[in-house]
Write a protein that holds these residues in place. Sequence first.
Motif, PDB file in Angstrom:
ATOM      1  N   LEU A  96       0.828  -1.208   0.000  1.00 46.72           N
ATOM      2  CA  LEU A  96       0.000   0.000   0.000  1.00 46.72           C
ATOM      3  C   LEU A  96       0.862   1.257   0.000  1.00 46.72           C
ATOM      4  N   ARG A  97       1.960   1.255   0.750  1.00 52.52           N
ATOM      5  CA  ARG A  97       2.868   2.412   0.737  1.00 52.52           C
ATOM      6  C   ARG A  97       3.472   2.602  -0.640  1.00 52.52           C
ATOM      7  N   LYS A  98       3.842   1.506  -1.289  1.00 59.80           N
ATOM      8  CA  LYS A  98       4.433   1.583  -2.625  1.00 59.80           C
ATOM      9  C   LYS A  98       3.418   2.121  -3.635  1.00 59.80           C
ATOM     10  N   LEU A  99       2.187   1.628  -3.591  1.00 62.33           N
ATOM     11  CA  LEU A  99       1.147   2.111  -4.507  1.00 62.33           C
ATOM     12  C   LEU A  99       0.824   3.582  -4.258  1.00 62.33           C
ATOM     13  N   ARG A 100       0.788   3.990  -2.986  1.00 64.41           N
ATOM     14  CA  ARG A 100       0.497   5.384  -2.663  1.00 64.41           C
ATOM     15  C   ARG A 100       1.613   6.294  -3.184  1.00 64.41           C
ATOM     16  N   ARG A 138       3.484  10.257  -7.149  1.00 61.31           N
ATOM     17  CA  ARG A 138       4.443  10.643  -8.192  1.00 61.31           C
ATOM     18  C   ARG A 138       3.736  10.908  -9.517  1.00 61.31           C
ATOM     19  N   ALA A 139       2.760  10.081  -9.848  1.00 61.35           N
ATOM     20  CA  ALA A 139       2.021  10.265 -11.105  1.00 61.35           C
ATOM     21  C   ALA A 139       1.228  11.569 -11.074  1.00 61.35           C
ATOM     22  N   GLN A 140       0.609  11.867  -9.956  1.00 60.00           N
ATOM     23  CA  GLN A 140      -0.123  13.131  -9.843  1.00 60.00           C
ATOM     24  C   GLN A 140       0.826  14.309  -9.921  1.00 60.00           C
ATOM     25  N   HIS A 141       1.965  14.202  -9.264  1.00 56.68           N
ATOM     26  CA  HIS A 141       2.936  15.291  -9.265  1.00 56.68           C
ATOM     27  C   HIS A 141       3.462  15.548 -10.677  1.00 56.68           C
ATOM     28  N   SER A 142       3.795  14.490 -11.397  1.00 54.96           N
ATOM     29  CA  SER A 142       4.323  14.671 -12.756  1.00 54.96           C
ATOM     30  C   SER A 142       3.237  15.159 -13.704  1.00 54.96           C
ATOM     31  N   ALA A 143       2.006  14.740 -13.488  1.00 58.78           N
ATOM     32  CA  ALA A 143       0.917  15.197 -14.360  1.00 58.78           C
ATOM     33  C   ALA A 143       0.634  16.685 -14.153  1.00 58.78           C
ATOM     34  N   GLN A 144       0.789  17.172 -12.932  1.00 61.95           N
ATOM     35  CA  GLN A 144       0.547  18.580 -12.655  1.00 61.95           C
ATOM     36  C   GLN A 144       1.624  19.461 -13.256  1.00 61.95           C
ATOM     37  N   HIS A 145       2.857  18.974 -13.315  1.00 67.06           N
ATOM     38  CA  HIS A 145       3.959  19.810 -13.781  1.00 67.06           C
ATOM     39  C   HIS A 145       4.239  19.704 -15.271  1.00 67.06           C
TER      40      HIS A 145
END
Length: 129
Positions: A64-68, A73-80
């Motif tokens: 669960l920690r790995k998936l979170r 990271r995916a949200q962060h890269s999508a925002q930038h």
Amino acid sequence: MNGRLVARRVGIVALCVLSLVACVGLAWWQWQRFESASGTWQNLGYVLQWPLFGLFPAFMFWRLRKLRAQHSRAQHSAQHHAAPQPPEPPPKPPRAPERPARQDEDDPELAAYNDYLAELNARHQETQR
């Protein structure tokens, strides 16, 4: 990190350790049953299974920690990387070609079903192009 998050993680780790200790104890009990006069191969199977059951909560916590982390990271890269673009409206489905009235069908329900099938076929033919 705030205190509540630390307390939660400590609680999860304590639960994982308690689970492992309990399951190793059950494995030891099954080993003693296997070595006794009434022991069976089923007891030996449980000896091998109980430690896996004890490790499962720790594995789930790690997973669960790995998936979170991947999700953040995916949200962060999508925002930038890219500005959001408005979604395109879906294409309108093609209209079924007008069919001449069938003189041989007296059942209006059957005729409506056949029209529906013809419309589905026309849509399928359009998507195949």
